[in-house]
Motif scaffolding. Structure first.
Motif, PDB file in Angstrom:
ATOM      1  N   VAL A  96       0.896  -1.210  -0.040  1.00 28.15           N
ATOM      2  CA  VAL A  96       0.139  -0.011  -0.036  1.00 28.15           C
ATOM      3  C   VAL A  96       0.900   1.305   0.040  1.00 28.15           C
ATOM      4  CG1 VAL A  96      -0.329   0.140   2.619  1.00 28.15           C
ATOM      5  CG2 VAL A  96      -1.921   1.010   1.190  1.00 28.15           C
ATOM      6  N   ASP A  97       2.180   1.212   0.493  1.00 26.49           N
ATOM      7  CA  ASP A  97       3.072   2.443   0.493  1.00 26.49           C
ATOM      8  C   ASP A  97       3.395   2.632  -0.960  1.00 26.49           C
ATOM      9  OD1 ASP A  97       3.036   2.796   3.041  1.00 26.49           O
ATOM     10  OD2 ASP A  97       4.434   1.239   3.515  1.00 26.49           O
ATOM     11  N   THR A  98       3.662   1.909  -2.000  1.00 28.38           N
ATOM     12  CA  THR A  98       4.153   1.915  -3.073  1.00 28.38           C
ATOM     13  C   THR A  98       2.750   1.790  -4.273  1.00 28.38           C
ATOM     14  OG1 THR A  98       4.653  -0.261  -3.542  1.00 28.38           O
ATOM     15  CG2 THR A  98       6.378   1.160  -2.725  1.00 28.38           C
ATOM     16  N   PHE A  99       1.689   1.434  -3.813  1.00 28.72           N
ATOM     17  CA  PHE A  99       0.513   1.021  -4.587  1.00 28.72           C
ATOM     18  C   PHE A  99      -0.781   1.439  -3.971  1.00 28.72           C
ATOM     19  CE2 PHE A  99      -1.096  -2.616  -7.524  1.00 28.72           C
ATOM     20  CZ  PHE A  99      -1.926  -1.596  -8.138  1.00 28.72           C
ATOM     21  N   PRO A 100      -1.084   2.604  -3.844  1.00 32.19           N
ATOM     22  CA  PRO A 100      -2.335   3.099  -3.296  1.00 32.19           C
ATOM     23  C   PRO A 100      -3.493   2.321  -3.293  1.00 32.19           C
ATOM     24  CG  PRO A 100      -1.126   4.934  -3.941  1.00 32.19           C
ATOM     25  CD  PRO A 100      -0.403   3.889  -4.726  1.00 32.19           C
ATOM     26  N   GLY A 101      -3.789   1.852  -4.539  1.00 36.83           N
ATOM     27  CA  GLY A 101      -4.836   1.147  -4.823  1.00 36.83           C
ATOM     28  C   GLY A 101      -5.236   0.015  -4.026  1.00 36.83           C
ATOM     29  N   LEU A 102      -4.143  -0.602  -3.179  1.00 37.11           N
ATOM     30  CA  LEU A 102      -4.216  -1.676  -2.477  1.00 37.11           C
ATOM     31  C   LEU A 102      -5.022  -1.534  -1.328  1.00 37.11           C
ATOM     32  CD1 LEU A 102      -0.577  -3.349  -3.086  1.00 37.11           C
ATOM     33  CD2 LEU A 102      -3.110  -4.096  -4.267  1.00 37.11           C
ATOM     34  N   ASN A 103      -5.252  -0.232  -0.934  1.00 36.43           N
ATOM     35  CA  ASN A 103      -5.624   0.098   0.425  1.00 36.43           C
ATOM     36  C   ASN A 103      -7.039  -0.717   0.827  1.00 36.43           C
ATOM     37  OD1 ASN A 103      -5.415   1.482   3.013  1.00 36.43           O
ATOM     38  ND2 ASN A 103      -6.899   2.993   1.997  1.00 36.43           N
ATOM     39  N   THR A 104      -7.128  -1.210   1.937  1.00 32.19           N
ATOM     40  CA  THR A 104      -8.146  -2.076   2.370  1.00 32.19           C
ATOM     41  C   THR A 104      -8.534  -3.296   1.428  1.00 32.19           C
ATOM     42  OG1 THR A 104      -9.957  -1.106   0.915  1.00 32.19           O
ATOM     43  CG2 THR A 104      -9.469   0.374   2.911  1.00 32.19           C
ATOM     44  N   LEU A 105      -7.672  -3.565   0.511  1.00 32.86           N
ATOM     45  CA  LEU A 105      -7.880  -4.862  -0.289  1.00 32.86           C
ATOM     46  C   LEU A 105      -7.293  -6.072   0.355  1.00 32.86           C
ATOM     47  CD1 LEU A 105      -7.738  -3.519  -3.812  1.00 32.86           C
ATOM     48  CD2 LEU A 105      -9.671  -3.561  -2.311  1.00 32.86           C
ATOM     49  N   GLY A 106      -6.345  -6.039   1.534  1.00 37.39           N
ATOM     50  CA  GLY A 106      -5.678  -7.041   2.016  1.00 37.39           C
ATOM     51  C   GLY A 106      -4.896  -7.979   1.182  1.00 37.39           C
ATOM     52  N   ILE A 107      -4.336  -7.442   0.255  1.00 38.73           N
ATOM     53  CA  ILE A 107      -3.349  -8.079  -0.549  1.00 38.73           C
ATOM     54  C   ILE A 107      -1.994  -7.370  -0.878  1.00 38.73           C
ATOM     55  CG2 ILE A 107      -4.994  -9.964  -1.612  1.00 38.73           C
ATOM     56  CD1 ILE A 107      -4.806  -7.901  -4.000  1.00 38.73           C
ATOM     57  N   SER A 108      -1.164  -7.864  -1.301  1.00 36.61           N
ATOM     58  CA  SER A 108       0.229  -6.952  -1.735  1.00 36.61           C
ATOM     59  C   SER A 108       1.095  -8.359  -2.326  1.00 36.61           C
ATOM     60  CB  SER A 108       0.855  -6.322  -0.579  1.00 36.61           C
ATOM     61  OG  SER A 108       1.429  -7.456   0.391  1.00 36.61           O
ATOM     62  N   LEU A 109       2.228  -7.945  -3.010  1.00 36.37           N
ATOM     63  CA  LEU A 109       3.283  -8.791  -3.556  1.00 36.37           C
ATOM     64  C   LEU A 109       4.526  -8.278  -3.393  1.00 36.37           C
ATOM     65  CD1 LEU A 109       3.907  -8.082  -6.835  1.00 36.37           C
ATOM     66  CD2 LEU A 109       1.701  -8.954  -7.196  1.00 36.37           C
ATOM     67  N   ALA A 110       5.562  -8.899  -3.760  1.00 34.95           N
ATOM     68  CA  ALA A 110       6.808  -8.561  -3.993  1.00 34.95           C
ATOM     69  C   ALA A 110       7.710  -9.393  -4.834  1.00 34.95           C
ATOM     70  CB  ALA A 110       7.560  -8.716  -2.418  1.00 34.95           C
TER      71      ALA A 110
END
Length: 221
Positions: free
Chosen positions: A86-100
């Motif tokens: 969410v720090d680099t990809f604001p659209g992830l906010n509240t969606l409960g996912i991220s990747l690396a």
């Protein structure tokens, strides 16, 4: 009798809430994070990020580019993690996912670490990785596996885990995480590189090491 019943019900409710804990489900279609907090300095803190006005949201808020670019692995551990959270990809906010994206130099490693807020699932894109995780006390059971291109492995939330490139060529992996901000605690950095430093006497006893060794490690981190 009624009091005991109410206490029992309350305990069950607490246990259920903890068992089902995760990133909160969104209460609207989306909540793009605000990068600039200048308009919200007087607002209360929230568990996550402030939402951008939906009327100002664009397609770019749901887009992240550049994950095809290799990370710089010229460092002490021989790896680089490119986080898409969410720090680099604001659209992830509240969606409960991220990747690396994780890049490994030959024999490089992503050293033992934990993600306190997320389970991680990893897929190898290139190379061969030796991976593993350790269960909690008191078993401290180690699970390991050698992964090749196309193989997938999962690391349960909060458990110490690692990845090592055991090949002679570069390796690449993609990790998905069950949190918009899973957090990372690298064990060596946290223990020996804390700010301020942990009293060497504590670490000497905890790790059964000479004090001189502990002080040396603290200088390294």
């Amino acid at each position: 009798m009624m009091k005991a019943y109410l206490v029992t019900v309350a305990l069950f409710a607490l246990a259920f809430s903890l068992a089902s804990a995760s990133d909160p489900a969104p209460l609207q279609d989306f909540c793009v994070a605000l990068k600039d907090y200048s308009d919200s300095e007087s607002a209360v803190f929230v568990n996550g990020k402030f939402c951008k006005d939906p009327k100002l949201v664009t397609a770019d808020d749901f887009y992240f580019g550049g994950l095809n670019i290799p990370g710089n692995t010229y460092n002490k551990v021989g790896s680089n993690v490119t986080n898409v959270n969410v720090d680099t990809f604001p659209g992830l906010n509240t969606l409960g996912i991220s990747l690396a994206r994780i890049d490994f130099a030959p024999y490089g490693q992503n050293p033992p670490h934990t993600h306190p807020r997320g389970t991680e699932i990893l897929v190898v894109l290139e190379g061969t990785l030796f991976v593993g995780f350790v269960t909690s006390n008191t078993d401290n059971r180690l699970f390991t596996k050698t992964l090749n291109k196309g193989d997938v492995f999962v690391f349960p939330v909060g458990l110490i885990h690692f990845q090592v490139n055991v090949g002679k060529t570069n390796a690449i992996a993609i990790s998905g995480l069950s949190s918009q901000n899973a957090g990372t605690i690298t064990i060596a950095n946290a223990v020996f590189g804390s700010n301020p430093p942990i009293n060497p006497d504590v670490l000497t006893k905890a790790f059964q090491l000479d004090k001189e060794v502990v002080e040396y490690l603290q200088k390294e981190f």
